[in-house]
Scaffold this motif. Structure first.
Motif: not given
Length: 314
Positions: A8-9, A14-18, A27-36, A61-66
């Motif tokens: 989820i970029v 909205v992105g966080a609620t999804a 539903t998912c095995h893994e969710i990865i979030l990214f935000d500038i 659930i993790t966050a992408a660094e880039t």
């Protein structure tokens, strides 16, 4: 789809609620979030991961660094973009969000080359078209959130009027995700009963009007756009694809001759499955609805033309 990994970029409301909805649903095995915005994706990922402790099925659930960390995803949801502000023209908004979308999509193309993309950024239909042009992928892998949200808003209006079970109420909205959307309550049922048998023509007209301004009603009270509705609609679409459920949902998709149009993205009923858009369902439209659909399609084409006039695709 084996990994059931969703990127989820844009980790705003909205992105966080999804993401949170998907984690609660399991539903998912893994969710990865990214935000500038620094720290936003990381903080929300930690919070959601802790909340998912109470879910029946655990989700990583993790966050992408880039942006490059959004890799090997089955589905990527794009919510990144800016809202229209002050004296910003429609052309200004289009160019700003198109540039943001282009950058995001190029990263997805490189790092999740087998993904299906769900576009949520506005103006949604034009951004869906932009995503298709930047990726060059098959049409079935590019989908925009549209009728899945607008249809739920229509079902809400029907339930509010009739008092009958919301989960038995059909929903069908076609056209652009904007002022020219076309709610079609006359084509839906509550349970097995056609809605036309349950309410009057004037009540039907009221449902259409209130559905078209369903988002504006939320803004009036909150001072900002809704996010629970969009977040749940996104989760519904993701679940349909990961589970290959062949769900019929109205979504923004590229047309290639369907309904008499080509090279444009607009909302129509589709079948959602593991391949994304498995089929476009062509409805029989009466003359009045055909005329409204033409207006809706042309409004999307106007946006695309603005980008072309500004050499965006060169």
């Amino acid at each position: 789809m084996k990994s059931r990994k969703v990127g989820i970029v844009g980790a705003g409301a909205v992105g966080a609620t999804a993401a949170y909805t998907l984690s609660i649903m399991g539903t998912c095995h893994e969710i990865i979030l990214f935000d500038i915005a620094e720290g936003v994706a990381k903080g929300k990922a930690i919070d959601m991961a802790q909340a998912s402790y109470y879910s029946q099925q655990g989700t990583i659930i993790t966050a992408a660094e880039t942006p490059a960390d959004i890799k090997d995803c089955d589905i990527v949801v794009i919510t990144a973009g800016v809202p229209r502000k002050g004296d910003m023209t429609r052309a200004d908004l289009l160019m700003i969000n198109a540039k943001i979308t282009k950058q995001v999509v190029e990263n997805i193309k490189e790092n999740s080359p087998d993904a299906i993309i769900i576009c949520v950024s506005n103006p949604l239909d034009v951004m869906t078209y932009v995503t298709k042009q930047i990726t060059g992928w098959d049409n079935n892998r590019i989908i925009g959130l549209a009728g899945a949200l607008d249809g739920s808003r229509m079902a809400y209006q029907i339930q509010k009027l009739t008092g009958y079970a919301a989960n038995q109420t059909g929903s069908l909205v076609i056209g652009d995700h904007g002022e020219n959307m076309i709610p079609l309550p006359q084509k839906v049922s509550v349970g097995d009963i056609p809605l036309t048998e349950l309410i009057s023509p004037s009540q039907m007209a009221g449902i259409i009007e209130r559905t078209k301004f369903g988002g504006a009603e939320i803004v009036k009270h909150l001072g900002t756009s809704g996010y629970y509705g969009p977040g749940r609609a996104i989760a519904h679409m993701v679940e349909a694809m990961l589970n290959d459920s062949k769900a019929i949902v109205s979504c923004c998709t590229m047309l290639d001759g369907e309904y008499g149009y080509k090279d444009v993205a607009v909302g129509v009923p589709i079948v959602l499955g593991a391949k994304g858009v498995e089929k476009i369902i062509e409805l029989e439209l009466d003359e009045e609805t055909k005329e409204k659909f033409a207006v809706s399609v042309n409004s999307v084409k106007d946006g695309i033309d603005i980008l072309k006039e500004n050499n965006f695709f060169d």
